[in-house]
Design a protein around this motif. Sequence first.
Motif, PDB file in Angstrom:
ATOM      1  N   ILE A  35     -65.143  -7.777  73.197  1.00  0.00           N
ATOM      2  CA  ILE A  35     -63.753  -7.931  72.754  1.00  0.00           C
ATOM      3  C   ILE A  35     -63.592  -7.482  71.307  1.00  0.00           C
ATOM      4  O   ILE A  35     -64.496  -7.661  70.476  1.00  0.00           O
ATOM      5  N   GLU A  36     -62.463  -6.857  71.029  1.00  0.00           N
ATOM      6  CA  GLU A  36     -62.039  -6.559  69.648  1.00  0.00           C
ATOM      7  C   GLU A  36     -60.578  -6.966  69.557  1.00  0.00           C
ATOM      8  O   GLU A  36     -59.689  -6.288  70.065  1.00  0.00           O
ATOM      9  N   TRP A  37     -60.323  -8.082  68.895  1.00  0.00           N
ATOM     10  CA  TRP A  37     -58.994  -8.683  68.897  1.00  0.00           C
ATOM     11  C   TRP A  37     -58.504  -8.857  67.470  1.00  0.00           C
ATOM     12  O   TRP A  37     -59.234  -9.344  66.604  1.00  0.00           O
ATOM     13  N   GLY A  38     -57.259  -8.475  67.237  1.00  0.00           N
ATOM     14  CA  GLY A  38     -56.696  -8.620  65.902  1.00  0.00           C
ATOM     15  C   GLY A  38     -57.451  -7.772  64.897  1.00  0.00           C
ATOM     16  O   GLY A  38     -57.857  -6.641  65.169  1.00  0.00           O
ATOM     17  N   ASN A  39     -57.679  -8.324  63.719  1.00  0.00           N
ATOM     18  CA  ASN A  39     -58.388  -7.614  62.661  1.00  0.00           C
ATOM     19  C   ASN A  39     -59.883  -7.908  62.650  1.00  0.00           C
ATOM     20  O   ASN A  39     -60.587  -7.538  61.712  1.00  0.00           O
ATOM     21  N   ASN A  40     -60.377  -8.586  63.691  1.00  0.00           N
ATOM     22  CA  ASN A  40     -61.803  -8.876  63.783  1.00  0.00           C
ATOM     23  C   ASN A  40     -62.566  -7.645  64.253  1.00  0.00           C
ATOM     24  O   ASN A  40     -62.023  -6.801  64.974  1.00  0.00           O
ATOM     25  N   PRO A  41     -63.847  -7.507  63.884  1.00  0.00           N
ATOM     26  CA  PRO A  41     -64.658  -6.418  64.442  1.00  0.00           C
ATOM     27  C   PRO A  41     -64.930  -6.666  65.919  1.00  0.00           C
ATOM     28  O   PRO A  41     -64.704  -7.761  66.426  1.00  0.00           O
ATOM     29  N   MET A  42     -65.429  -5.641  66.595  1.00  0.00           N
ATOM     30  CA  MET A  42     -65.774  -5.831  68.000  1.00  0.00           C
ATOM     31  C   MET A  42     -66.926  -6.823  68.097  1.00  0.00           C
ATOM     32  O   MET A  42     -67.844  -6.828  67.274  1.00  0.00           O
ATOM     33  N   ALA A  75     -71.930 -12.234  68.542  1.00  0.00           N
ATOM     34  CA  ALA A  75     -72.571 -11.275  67.637  1.00  0.00           C
ATOM     35  C   ALA A  75     -71.548 -10.198  67.309  1.00  0.00           C
ATOM     36  O   ALA A  75     -70.897  -9.648  68.211  1.00  0.00           O
ATOM     37  N   LYS A  76     -71.404  -9.888  66.033  1.00  0.00           N
ATOM     38  CA  LYS A  76     -70.441  -8.877  65.602  1.00  0.00           C
ATOM     39  C   LYS A  76     -71.094  -7.491  65.686  1.00  0.00           C
ATOM     40  O   LYS A  76     -72.213  -7.283  65.217  1.00  0.00           O
ATOM     41  N   LEU A  77     -70.361  -6.547  66.276  1.00  0.00           N
ATOM     42  CA  LEU A  77     -70.891  -5.210  66.536  1.00  0.00           C
ATOM     43  C   LEU A  77     -70.279  -4.193  65.569  1.00  0.00           C
ATOM     44  O   LEU A  77     -69.072  -4.254  65.288  1.00  0.00           O
ATOM     45  N   PRO A  78     -71.061  -3.225  65.097  1.00  0.00           N
ATOM     46  CA  PRO A  78     -70.569  -2.259  64.103  1.00  0.00           C
ATOM     47  C   PRO A  78     -69.913  -1.038  64.739  1.00  0.00           C
ATOM     48  O   PRO A  78     -70.221   0.104  64.376  1.00  0.00           O
ATOM     49  N   PHE A  79     -69.009  -1.253  65.683  1.00  0.00           N
ATOM     50  CA  PHE A  79     -68.351  -0.137  66.355  1.00  0.00           C
ATOM     51  C   PHE A  79     -67.029   0.199  65.671  1.00  0.00           C
ATOM     52  O   PHE A  79     -66.273  -0.694  65.268  1.00  0.00           O
ATOM     53  N   LEU A  80     -66.743   1.503  65.564  1.00  0.00           N
ATOM     54  CA  LEU A  80     -65.448   1.989  65.094  1.00  0.00           C
ATOM     55  C   LEU A  80     -64.978   3.028  66.107  1.00  0.00           C
ATOM     56  O   LEU A  80     -65.417   4.183  66.083  1.00  0.00           O
ATOM     57  N   VAL A 134     -76.323   6.793  69.027  1.00  0.00           N
ATOM     58  CA  VAL A 134     -77.000   6.435  67.782  1.00  0.00           C
ATOM     59  C   VAL A 134     -76.971   4.923  67.607  1.00  0.00           C
ATOM     60  O   VAL A 134     -75.922   4.288  67.773  1.00  0.00           O
ATOM     61  N   LYS A 135     -78.123   4.357  67.255  1.00  0.00           N
ATOM     62  CA  LYS A 135     -78.195   2.919  67.029  1.00  0.00           C
ATOM     63  C   LYS A 135     -77.450   2.564  65.738  1.00  0.00           C
ATOM     64  O   LYS A 135     -77.744   3.083  64.668  1.00  0.00           O
ATOM     65  N   ARG A 136     -76.488   1.664  65.845  1.00  0.00           N
ATOM     66  CA  ARG A 136     -75.647   1.294  64.698  1.00  0.00           C
ATOM     67  C   ARG A 136     -75.934  -0.115  64.177  1.00  0.00           C
ATOM     68  O   ARG A 136     -75.526  -0.439  63.065  1.00  0.00           O
ATOM     69  N   GLY A 137     -76.588  -0.959  64.957  1.00  0.00           N
ATOM     70  CA  GLY A 137     -76.861  -2.312  64.491  1.00  0.00           C
ATOM     71  C   GLY A 137     -77.741  -3.063  65.475  1.00  0.00           C
ATOM     72  O   GLY A 137     -77.931  -2.643  66.621  1.00  0.00           O
ATOM     73  N   SER A 138     -78.302  -4.185  64.995  1.00  0.00           N
ATOM     74  CA  SER A 138     -79.154  -5.022  65.839  1.00  0.00           C
ATOM     75  C   SER A 138     -79.179  -6.421  65.255  1.00  0.00           C
ATOM     76  O   SER A 138     -78.731  -6.659  64.114  1.00  0.00           O
TER      77      SER A 138
END
Length: 432
Positions: A285-292, A301-306, A333-337
Amino acid sequence: MQATKNGICWRLFLFSCLFLESSCQDFGGQTQFICTSVPKDMDICAATLQNSVPGEDLKTTVMQLRETVLQQKETIMNQKETIRELTSKLARCESQSGAEPGDARPGGRRKDAGTKNTMGDVSRGPADTLTQLSQTLQSLKQRLENLEQFSRSNNSVQANSLKDLLQSKIDDLEKQVLSRVNSIEEGKPGLRNETEQRGRVESTLTSLHQRITDLEKGQRENRPLDKFQLTFPLRTNYMYAKVKKSLPEMYALTVCMWLKSNASPGVGTPFSYAVPGQANELVLIEWGNNPMEILINDKVAKLPFLINDGKWHHICVTWTTRDGVWEAFQDGVKRGSGENLAPYHPIKPQGLLILGQEQDTLGGGFDATQAFVGDLANFHIWDRKLSVGEIYNLATCSSKAQVGNVFAWMETSLDIYGGASKWTFEACRQLN
């Protein structure tokens, strides 16, 4: 002896007069003393008793009068209560007729279980109707753009002809909507025919939907069952797709998909998996101004997707129950873990997997503000952690595509609801 008797009679006469006077005063009436002539040789006491109201009749009369007054008072009170109730209803009607549509509810990611937006449970006013028509027109425009892309890639004369016809219909509908907006703003008398006009517009929309559906049906018959995308054009609480089978118990997983969206704020919920007793068993989920975010057993867990740039992106998330280790990949590409995401908690079976909506209860409780807006394709789930190389190959079409061993992207595996549509999709063609 006669004098004594006369005295008693006079006292009885005066007592009767006083009793009548006090009884009349109880009802707010005016009192008068009435003098009656009596023969000289007649007994005064007998004359008094003869001309006065007998005691029992007097009591009956008084009780009847009091009962009448009480009934009148009760009637007046009921009428006052009715007037207050009608006045209150009138005030509410006036306030509702002049109210603007409410803003979306602000807040965090979750809301109380069972809270649910509904459609069609109240009569729509002019502003609500115009909003719904505008959203419908936007949906039809998006579907026509997809038809145009399809016709260009397939050189279909019939598709081009139907596309031009449908575009003309939409232009006419936009003019009607604009005319109604102007009528509302200027307060023109044409509003009296609003019901008839609304009927004509909705009838035209129904015909337009049918034409597009027929064209989509012809398109579906000419494509492989896995070469498709789901389109969610509007942020609603009724557009979604339901996976026909449940997930098994899993101690590791990989979830991959193609997404395209330019929704703001937040693209919404691409998928949610709920089980009895836990609505947030597995959610993206990506809701409002929160990260995915990825949720497992309500742990986050917060994901670094844009990804909300209107372009296609390939995303994958891997997870293992041991120590709750997770990894996030965007476009190969791996963006986070991270770790400690629901450690040692296996994904439970016997649940419901929904695409496009976040579940607050098993299979329901959808909130339009959390709905996914955009396109989704090639959604696959594995019960193991894919390697970095495997994920890169999926994102770049470098080798033969793998399919999920838990869930594979197939049209026959989904039920579509609420107007979400299917279109031909080729992942590798998007990259060229």
